[in-house]
Design a protein around this motif. Structure first.
Motif, PDB file in Angstrom:
ATOM      1  N   HIS A  47       5.192  91.196 -27.039  1.00  0.00           N
ATOM      2  CA  HIS A  47       6.246  90.939 -26.045  1.00  0.00           C
ATOM      3  C   HIS A  47       6.523  92.209 -25.246  1.00  0.00           C
ATOM      4  O   HIS A  47       7.132  93.150 -25.762  1.00  0.00           O
ATOM      5  CB  HIS A  47       7.510  90.462 -26.774  1.00  0.00           C
ATOM      6  CG  HIS A  47       8.621  90.032 -25.860  1.00  0.00           C
ATOM      7  ND1 HIS A  47       9.773  89.447 -26.330  1.00  0.00           N
ATOM      8  CD2 HIS A  47       8.756  90.087 -24.516  1.00  0.00           C
ATOM      9  CE1 HIS A  47      10.569  89.168 -25.307  1.00  0.00           C
ATOM     10  NE2 HIS A  47       9.978  89.559 -24.198  1.00  0.00           N
ATOM     11  N   HIS A  79       7.436  87.229 -17.257  1.00  0.00           N
ATOM     12  CA  HIS A  79       8.229  86.002 -17.115  1.00  0.00           C
ATOM     13  C   HIS A  79       7.512  84.971 -16.230  1.00  0.00           C
ATOM     14  O   HIS A  79       7.286  85.214 -15.039  1.00  0.00           O
ATOM     15  CB  HIS A  79       9.589  86.315 -16.479  1.00  0.00           C
ATOM     16  CG  HIS A  79      10.458  87.214 -17.311  1.00  0.00           C
ATOM     17  ND1 HIS A  79      11.120  86.779 -18.428  1.00  0.00           N
ATOM     18  CD2 HIS A  79      10.760  88.525 -17.185  1.00  0.00           C
ATOM     19  CE1 HIS A  79      11.811  87.776 -18.951  1.00  0.00           C
ATOM     20  NE2 HIS A  79      11.603  88.860 -18.218  1.00  0.00           N
ATOM     21  N   GLU A 155       5.995  85.080 -21.026  1.00  0.00           N
ATOM     22  CA  GLU A 155       7.315  84.780 -21.587  1.00  0.00           C
ATOM     23  C   GLU A 155       7.860  83.597 -20.799  1.00  0.00           C
ATOM     24  O   GLU A 155       8.317  83.748 -19.655  1.00  0.00           O
ATOM     25  CB  GLU A 155       8.279  85.966 -21.510  1.00  0.00           C
ATOM     26  CG  GLU A 155       9.615  85.622 -22.195  1.00  0.00           C
ATOM     27  CD  GLU A 155      10.598  86.785 -22.327  1.00  0.00           C
ATOM     28  OE1 GLU A 155      10.395  87.820 -21.666  1.00  0.00           O
ATOM     29  OE2 GLU A 155      11.575  86.630 -23.092  1.00  0.00           O
ATOM     30  N   HIS A 171      14.174  81.883 -23.793  1.00  0.00           N
ATOM     31  CA  HIS A 171      12.914  82.601 -23.581  1.00  0.00           C
ATOM     32  C   HIS A 171      12.006  82.441 -24.803  1.00  0.00           C
ATOM     33  O   HIS A 171      12.404  82.781 -25.919  1.00  0.00           O
ATOM     34  CB  HIS A 171      13.185  84.091 -23.341  1.00  0.00           C
ATOM     35  CG  HIS A 171      13.908  84.359 -22.051  1.00  0.00           C
ATOM     36  ND1 HIS A 171      14.159  85.619 -21.588  1.00  0.00           N
ATOM     37  CD2 HIS A 171      14.414  83.509 -21.114  1.00  0.00           C
ATOM     38  CE1 HIS A 171      14.792  85.549 -20.429  1.00  0.00           C
ATOM     39  NE2 HIS A 171      14.967  84.272 -20.123  1.00  0.00           N
ATOM     40  N   HIS A 217      14.728  86.809 -28.813  1.00  0.00           N
ATOM     41  CA  HIS A 217      16.102  87.343 -28.726  1.00  0.00           C
ATOM     42  C   HIS A 217      17.209  86.276 -28.643  1.00  0.00           C
ATOM     43  O   HIS A 217      17.859  86.137 -27.609  1.00  0.00           O
ATOM     44  CB  HIS A 217      16.212  88.299 -27.526  1.00  0.00           C
ATOM     45  CG  HIS A 217      15.623  87.792 -26.226  1.00  0.00           C
ATOM     46  ND1 HIS A 217      16.071  86.647 -25.600  1.00  0.00           N
ATOM     47  CD2 HIS A 217      14.626  88.254 -25.444  1.00  0.00           C
ATOM     48  CE1 HIS A 217      15.395  86.459 -24.487  1.00  0.00           C
ATOM     49  NE2 HIS A 217      14.500  87.405 -24.370  1.00  0.00           N
ATOM     50  N   ASP A 285       9.642  94.091 -26.220  1.00  0.00           N
ATOM     51  CA  ASP A 285      10.284  93.564 -25.012  1.00  0.00           C
ATOM     52  C   ASP A 285      10.539  94.709 -24.034  1.00  0.00           C
ATOM     53  O   ASP A 285      11.582  94.773 -23.382  1.00  0.00           O
ATOM     54  CB  ASP A 285      11.593  92.829 -25.367  1.00  0.00           C
ATOM     55  CG  ASP A 285      12.061  91.888 -24.262  1.00  0.00           C
ATOM     56  OD1 ASP A 285      11.348  91.769 -23.239  1.00  0.00           O
ATOM     57  OD2 ASP A 285      13.128  91.281 -24.421  1.00  0.00           O
TER      58      ASP A 285
HETATM   59 ZN   LIG Z   1      13.414  87.435 -22.615  1.00  0.00          ZN
END
Ligand SMILES: [Zn+2]
Ligand SMILES: [Zn+2]
Length: 448
Positions: A47, A79, A155, A171, A217, A285
């Motif tokens: 991620h 994303h 994502e 997400h 998350h 992330d």
């Molecule tokens: Zn996210």
């Protein structure tokens, strides 16, 4: 305190005998083992963001960082996009994203590392633009069999519009997909989760390539509750640790932290949904690569696999043969004959606490509710009894084992070191590792 001391003593006695026993065992198994592939641990991050979405560096620079910092695999997960089309990005945008004071501009670093003609720029309407390289273009620069692997990912970033201005971010990382998936609409938070996961798994089926989905998350904008994670059975993985500073790993006064979320979801799954518990991944992330807040190198997974190939890595993770880490490395983690054994790779001067947590079969099912602050999407949250995610044993030291008594729904181990995290994402963070829940298979009822 007594069980802890007892366990510690027993652990020491056992590790002494185990040393000799395992040596004898490995000698006698040498011949038989030669046909079985030797499994190795591979470090990976699934991620991370780049300029393809809201990250602030070029994918090759990010890949270069991970390769140079001891990772064997990486999935950059932007994303709602795959790095698979022609995209040019304005120099101004690249500069704007870079907020670390005094840092060398990303384009300068990119040029210094990869040079021209690899770095492609153009002028369009008086604006300087840089082309973002596709994964398939830069993959050959980095991949080495058995040493480094890149996995395509996205994502999948959907929203559930509760009401105007109340959009719940949902997400979910889709690892090893072959085509970009668009975020679905849905009638509830769980419906959007379910549709996202179904779309990811459907693509895996259609392409015949194994995919892995992990829910990200849960506490980012306090979006997902343990009850959501429990009820959406299409999902098997969630982020026990994510290095982004806004994900509330520790929760707050009225919202559970990640550890409690995991234990509540596991308990509900095993007792109400007849479903396996979740496996926990660690990720970065990362969005920022020049010294800002959302940095790389905070969380990762260690996967025990036959080889460094996408299919094998995903298969090992599906089988739960991996652990999450934010700094602690394990020599080994095994679950055999009802014993969960954890062996840390000890670092000089560092001490370790190994906690075995889980929920007893006859747990106290009492719940209460607590009112949440105005920033929450729900007016209240459910609070479970202390039995849910109870500490069964705590061992000080790098080696510990827990003998299941047959009274546990599941057991997992949390390893905490006393060494501060070098790139903390929350206050007083120390390096940790998390093993997967074990001992739960017999709790599932057979269904026809
Ligand atoms: Zn996210
Ligand atoms: Zn992300």
């Amino acid at each position: 305190m007594t069980p802890t001391r007892l366990l510690t003593r027993r652990t020491f006695a056992l590790s002494a005998t185990l040393g000799a026993a395992s040596l004898a065992l490995s000698l006698s198994l040498t011949a038989a083992e030669s046909s079985t592939p030797v499994k190795k641990w591979y470090k990976g991050n699934t991620h991370t963001h780049s300029l393809w979405s809201d990250g602030n560096d070029f994918p090759e620079m990010i890949t270069d960082w991970y390769q140079k910092n001891g990772y064997q695999f990486l999935a950059i997960s932007d994303h709602n996009v795959l790095q698979a089309k022609e995209v040019w990005v304005g120099e101004e945008l690249v500069k704007k994203r870079q907020t670390a004071p005094g840092s060398t501009p990303a384009l300068d670093k990119y040029l210094a590392r990869f040079g021209s003609p690899w770095v492609e720029t153009r002028e369009k309407d008086g604006i300087k633009e840089i082309r973002l390289k596709k994964l398939e273009e830069y993959r050959p620069k980095f991949e080495r069999p058995g040493e480094f692997l890149l996995i395509q990912a996205e994502e999948l970033s959907a929203n559930y519009a509760m009401e105007l201005k109340k959009r719940v971010p949902i997400h979910i990382n889709a690892i090893n997909i072959q085509e970009a998936i668009l975020p679905p609409d849905g009638t509830s938070i769980q419906d959007v989760m379910r549709k996202s996961l179904q779309a990811i798994h459907a693509q895996g089926k259609a392409t015949g390539r194994p995919v892995l989905a992990h829910v990200n998350h849960p506490n980012f904008r306090w979006a997902l509750t343990p009850e959501d994670l429990a009820a959406v059975l299409e999902e098997n993985f969630f982020e026990i640790y994510n290095g982004h500073p806004m994900i509330h790993y520790q929760g707050d006064a009225t919202r559970p932290g990640h550890e409690t979320i995991w234990d509540v979801a596991n308990t509900l799954r095993l007792t109400q949904f007849n479903a396996p518990p979740l496996y926990g991944v660690g990720t970065d992330d990362a969005h920022h690569y020049h010294g800002e807040d959302s940095a790389p190198g905070r969380g990762w997974v260690m996967v025990r696999s036959e080889s460094l190939e996408t299919d094998k890595i995903i298969a090992a993770m599906r089988a739960g043969d991996f652990y999450a880490s934010s700094g602690v490395t394990l020599q080994d983690v095994t679950f055999k004959d009802g014993v969960l054994k954890v062996q840390v790779e000890p670092q000089t001067g560092v001490t370790y606490t190994i906690k075995f947590v889980g929920t007893p079969v006859g747990f106290d099912k009492t719940t209460t509710t607590v009112k949440t602050p105005p920033d929450d999407f729900r007016p209240e949250r459910i609070v479970y009894s202390a039995d849910v995610g109870k500490t069964f044993a705590t061992v000080e030291g790098p080696v510990a084992e827990y003998h299941l008594k047959g009274e546990e729904l599941y057991v997992r181990a949390i390893i905490t070191s006393n060494r501060p995290h070098p790139r903390p994402s929350y206050e007083d963070q120390s390096e940790m590792a998390w093993t997967q829940p074990v001992g739960w298979q017999s709790r599932l009822k057979e269904t026809k």
